[in-house]
Each structure stands twice: as structure tokens, then as C-alpha cells.
Enzyme design. Structure first.
Site, PDB file in Angstrom:
ATOM      1  N   THR A 176       0.847  -1.187   0.000  1.00 16.22           N
ATOM      2  CA  THR A 176       0.000   0.000   0.000  1.00 16.22           C
ATOM      3  C   THR A 176       0.883   1.238   0.000  1.00 16.22           C
ATOM      4  OG1 THR A 176      -0.113   0.085   2.422  1.00 16.22           O
ATOM      5  CG2 THR A 176      -1.767  -1.244   1.282  1.00 16.22           C
ATOM      6  N   GLU A 319      -5.492  -3.953  -1.636  1.00 16.76           N
ATOM      7  CA  GLU A 319      -6.001  -5.109  -0.895  1.00 16.76           C
ATOM      8  C   GLU A 319      -7.025  -5.935  -1.663  1.00 16.76           C
ATOM      9  OE1 GLU A 319      -4.809  -2.090   2.338  1.00 16.76           O
ATOM     10  OE2 GLU A 319      -5.627  -2.065   0.291  1.00 16.76           O
ATOM     11  N   LYS A 427     -17.352  16.978   8.544  1.00 17.30           N
ATOM     12  CA  LYS A 427     -18.540  16.995   9.388  1.00 17.30           C
ATOM     13  C   LYS A 427     -18.780  18.411   9.881  1.00 17.30           C
ATOM     14  CE  LYS A 427     -20.988  14.143  12.720  1.00 17.30           C
ATOM     15  NZ  LYS A 427     -20.914  12.972  13.627  1.00 17.30           N
ATOM     16  N   TRP A 432     -22.761  15.530   7.295  1.00 17.30           N
ATOM     17  CA  TRP A 432     -21.595  15.159   6.506  1.00 17.30           C
ATOM     18  C   TRP A 432     -21.583  15.864   5.153  1.00 17.30           C
ATOM     19  CZ3 TRP A 432     -17.768  12.986   8.907  1.00 17.30           C
ATOM     20  CH2 TRP A 432     -17.994  12.133   9.983  1.00 17.30           C
TER      21      TRP A 432
END
Length: 529
Positions: A176, A319, A427, A432
Site C-alpha cells: 500500500t 487489498e 462533518k 456530513w
């Protein structure tokens, strides 16, 4: 009879053998930055890969050893891939855009024994050589002469058999990008890679066949080039590779080689489209574009669709090998108006068979698939990570679900749409705001080349969005003009409190916006002024 079928192992070299046997004369082309072109075939690649396998064995490499590559997109890189995998070694693709400390960490963590590298990265190799104690041999992957891959191949005959291990043995090791900590290693097995490639050729995915000409702009070191070399081998497609993302070279190569399929991140497509518009040089054979890494702006999708190119969002991560979902044109597409088509094309799509998605709230409870309610995205399947390399604990829960860290909505028809990374959501006043949707709306404004939205600390609302904007060359777009544009595309309370024009934005090694760096610099701007 049943037992013998089940005993047949799925191994990556079989993909190359299939391409060489049934599509042996289909070309693999490399368009080099100096204007030269190398042309080989799948049959030649298979023979060279066997020579490479012999060379690795002669160097003392054993099955299970890690072989690192530090290289761009070209045929010698594929020779190294298939040769190492074919003799049982594990290919570890290094990202040359990583910081030195990350390269040092990943090589040492993987305990790589051999490094094959492009001459262009000689300075990096010289600088880090002494900090890679496990590497015993350094091989120049392009060019010729002493110490080169070509020198190794010239003494071999290619008369060898592939290593016949188990399908669940690892074939590749991809790390990653490590934006939130040390990079993590993900092992791709032979079985997972073959299944991933079989899914990738489907019409609802990359849509590859023997008549396709595919140019993966995505680097081969980025999650195995999204698996396109393996999918192309299954289909027998012609492959075209460019070691550079320079838009002029890409455009000329696509036109000359009649490229029909391509894949890359939005930043690359923005540059290519800008060049195509300025030079009136849109690749006319192009008919399928896969866009991954981050959500594509609606304006980009509309530009491609207007040119007759099917845009397919791809969602995935290291992944997930990395194909998780692909955008699809549903039944009734032809009857939709342009706004409906754009809305559907902006989604990340549906998973191929074998991959399952789930949305849960913070308490782990299922979220309604109404196209509105956001939840944390989980995934599981035969090519999804189970445990990171050399880790002590599984990366999945007891039911096999991997928490992606993405926030998404699921539509009633089963399509998935990413709204943000969990850590990038803003937020404000308990509600949101999607940074991705705000950015994409901003990029639709004339004169805006790139935009990044982050949450800045606010004494009353907790957080408020601020927008960092890169203007297109020659543009004089103002913050007032941008806000006026945004009023027609997002809710009023989403409008940024500050618009800051910058020369450039930071990106990760894989081309994504580096939001952590922006938060470090700008998160307190609404308090500090």
C-alpha cells in the site's frame, strides 16, 4: 474424473502459455520516450520469460524468494514479471515515487534478494544501495551491456519447464502507499491472480477480446497495473506500453497503434484530454476507458461519452488485487436522457462474480441500499486480502469482511458509489459533506484544472469546507465565479468558506490527492485567519 478436474492448479504462467499458444502473433508494443518503438509478440514474451526463469535459477533464486522491480511500463518489465513468477519466485513491484524511507522499509520488510531497475532510477539505486542489505544482485532492466537483463537472457535457451507449485502460493507482493503509516504488504496468490484476470476480461468489466488493443496508463507497479497484463494474456489482446505519462506521447501512441482500451487515474486523463482538445488529437479508435484511483469528475465523463467512449469507473485498492467494482451500462441505457446517463456513469458500479460488498453504520449494522444513506464499505472475495504480509493478525473479521475505509452508498439496483474516504469526510454542524462530490463539482467550472476540499476547524460548526484550487493555464477564474458555479451543483451549506488558489496540489505516489498534507497546512485556517 471429478477429482482430476479439481486437482488442476491455477497458476499465472498458464496465462502466458495460453496467449503464446493461441494468440502468439499478437503484438506487445513499447513506445519509448525517445520516439523509438519495440515490437514483440506474446510468443516472444513467453520464450523470453522462460529465459528469465533460467537466469534467476542460475543466480541462485529459489521458489518463494522475493524479486523486486523498480521500473515503468515496458516489455522488459513484463519479461521479469513472468520469468520470476514462472520459476516460483514472488515479484515485488516497487513504486519509484515513494519517499526514500518508504522504499527502504518495503525492500527490507520483504527481504528482497534481487532488484531489477530502469536506468532512469540509477541515482535512486545508488543512493539506497547500502540501505538494502538483503539485495544480492542489481540488474539493469532496460538497455544492454554488462549487468543488464539482456546480458542474462543472451546466455539462456528458454528450454525449461515452469515451476509446478500449488495455486495458493504467492506470485506477487504489492505494498500500500502508506499515507497513514508504514506501507503494508499484500500477497497475491497464483489462484487469486488468475481468477481476477478471468473476471477482468468480462464485457461488464474491462471488456477485452483478441481484437482489443489495450494501453494501461496505470503503472505496472501500481497494484499489478490493475491486473491488465494478466487479463490481456487471457484475451490475447494486443498490449501497448508507455514508460511515460507525457500526454503528447500517449496521444500519438494511441493514434498510431489504434488503441481501443485504456486505464488510468483522473489526473492523467485530465492532462490527456487537455492536450487532445488543444491539439485536436483525440484518439479516434478509443472506445473503452477505465478510470480508477479516485472518482472522475462528471465533466470528464461527459467529455469521453460525447466522443463515443464508454467510461467505466473502477473501484478497488491494493487489498482487492485491485478490481472491486466496475461501472456498467444498465438495461435501458439507450432510453435514458443525458443527465441520467451521467448520473449512472458517475457511480463505481457493480462487483464481478465472487466479490461481495456490504455497507454498515458505525455500530456495524446494515445500511439501507437507497442510494442516499452512506455507510462504511466492506468487501470480501477470492482476491481480497486476508492477512497482510508478515502480520500477526488477520486484516478481516471473523466472517471474512475487510473494512476498506471508504464511505459509500448503495443504489437499489446494486450499484455502488463512493462518497469519500472515511477520514476525508467533512462533518459540519453534525452533517456530513463529501469532499469528493465538492471537488468534482468544482472541476466542472471553466478554468479549474484541479481541486481539493478539506475540513477546516471552525469554532461554531466543528468543521467547514475550504477548497484548494489549481487554475488551468491562462485562466483567471475567481473565487466568486467558482462559488456561483457551485451554487448550481451542491447544497448551499456545502459551499466552501474559503477558496484558495495554489500553483499545485500534493499527490500520493499513486496519483491521489494527499489530503493529510493539506490538512496539516490548512486545517486551522478558519481559526487562525
Amino acid at each position: 474424473m471429478i477429482a482430476s478436474m479439481q486437482d488442476h492448479q491455477l497458476r499465472v504462467p498458464q496465462l502466458l502459455d495460453h496467449a503464446a499458444r493461441y494468440h502468439g502473433d499478437r503484438e506487445i508494443v513499447t513506445a519509448w520516450p525517445d520516439g523509438s518503438v519495440t515490437r514483440i509478440t506474446w510468443a516472444t514474451l513467453a520464450n523470453d520469460a522462460r529465459k528469465m526463469a533460467q537466469a534467476f535459477e542460475r543466480l541462485g533464486i529459489k521458489p518463494g524468494d522475493r524479486v523486486a522491480t523498480l521500473a515503468m511500463n515496458h516489455t522488459p518489465h513484463l519479461v521479469a514479471w513472468f520469468g520470476a513468477i514462472g520459476m516460483g519466485a514472488i515479484v515485488h513491484t516497487l513504486n519509484p515515487r515513494l519517499f526514500d524511507e518508504q522504499l527502504i522499509y518495503t525492500v527490507n520488510h520483504a527481504a528482497d534478494r534481487v532488484l531489477l531497475y530502469d536506468c532512469a532510477f540509477q541515482q535512486q539505486v545508488d543512493r539506497l544501495r547500502d540501505r538494502w542489505p538483503t539485495i544480492e544482485r542489481f540488474i539493469r532492466i532496460d538497455g544492454d551491456g554488462p549487468g543488464s537483463l539482456l546480458e542474462l537472457l543472451n546466455v539462456e535457451d528458454g528450454e525449461c519447464d515452469w515451476y509446478g507449485g500449488d495455486e495458493r502460493e504467492p506470485s506477487m507482493l504489492c505494498y500500500t502507499s502508506g499515507t497513514t503509516g508504514a506501507p503494508k504488504g499484500v500477497l497475491y496468490t497464483h489462484r487469486s491472480t488468475v481468477l481476477h484476470a478471468m473476471a477482468g476480461v468480462a464485457p461488464s468489466m474491462f471488456d477485452l477480446s483478441a481484437t482489443s488493443v489495450v494501453l494501461p496508463i496505470v503503472p505496472l507497479f501500481h497494484a499489478a497495473g490493475w491486473g491488465l497484463p494478466f487479463a490481456a494474456a487471457i484475451a490475447g489482446a494486443k498490449m501497448v506500453l508507455c514508460p511515460t505519462n507525457e500526454p503528447t506521447i500517449l496521444s500519438q501512441t494511441m493514434t498510431r497503434e489504434h488503441v481501443t482500451h485504456s486505464a488510468g487515474v483522473p489526473t492523467v486523463w485530465l492532462s490527456l484530454l487537455a492536450h487532445a482538445d488543444a491539439a485536436n488529437a483525440f484518439p479516434r479508435a478509443l472506445r473503452h476507458v477505465s478510470i480508477g484511483g479516485s472518482a472522475a469528475p462528471a465533466s470528464m465523463i461527459a467529455r469521453f461519452e460525447a466522443a463515443g467512449v464508454r467510461v467505466a469507473h473502477i473501484w478497488g485498492m491494493t487489498e482487492t488485487s485491485p478490481l472491486g467494482t466496475m461501472g456498467q451500462r444498465p438495461v435501458g441505457w439507450a432510453l435514458m436522457d443525458e443527465a441520467q446517463k451521467l448520473s449512472v456513469a458517475s457511480r463505481q458500479g457493480k462487483p464481478p462474480y465472487g466479490v461481495e460488498l456490504a455497507l454498515v453504520d458505525d455500530a456495524g449494522e446494515p445500511v439501507t441500499h437507497d442510494g442516499v444513506s452512506p455507510g462504511r464499505l466492506r468487501v470480501r472475495g477470492p482476491w481480497v486480502v486476508h492477512r497482510y504480509y508478515a502480520a500477526d493478525a488477520d486484516a478481516v473479521d471473523d466472517d471474512g469482511w475487510f473494512d476498506t475505509g471508504d464511505v459509500a452508498v448503495m443504489h437499489p439496483d446494486g450499484t455502488m458509489q463512493i462518497t469519500d474516504r472515511a477520514k476525508d469526510m467533512i462533518k459540519s454542524g453534525g452533517e456530513w459533506i463529501s469532499s469528493v462530490e465538492l471537488e468534482n463539482a468544482a472541476i466542472g467550472c471553466a478554468g479549474v484544472a484541479e481541486a481539493a476540499a478539506i475540513g477546516a476547524i471552525h469554532p461554531k460548526w466543528g468543521e467547514r469546507p475550504i477548497l484548494l484550487v489549481v487554475r488551468r493555464p491562462g485562466s483567471t477564474v475567481t473565487s466568486d465565479e467558482l462559488r456561483l458555479h457551485l451554487q448550481n451543483h451542491v447544497a448551499k451549506w456545502w459551499l466552501p468558506d474559503e477558496v484558495i488558489f495554489v500553483e499545485e496540489l500534493p499527490h500520493t505516489a499513486t496519483g491521489k490527492l494527499l489530503k493529510s498534507a493539506l490538512r496539516d497546512r490548512y486545517a486551522k485556517i478558519l481559526i487562525d485567519g
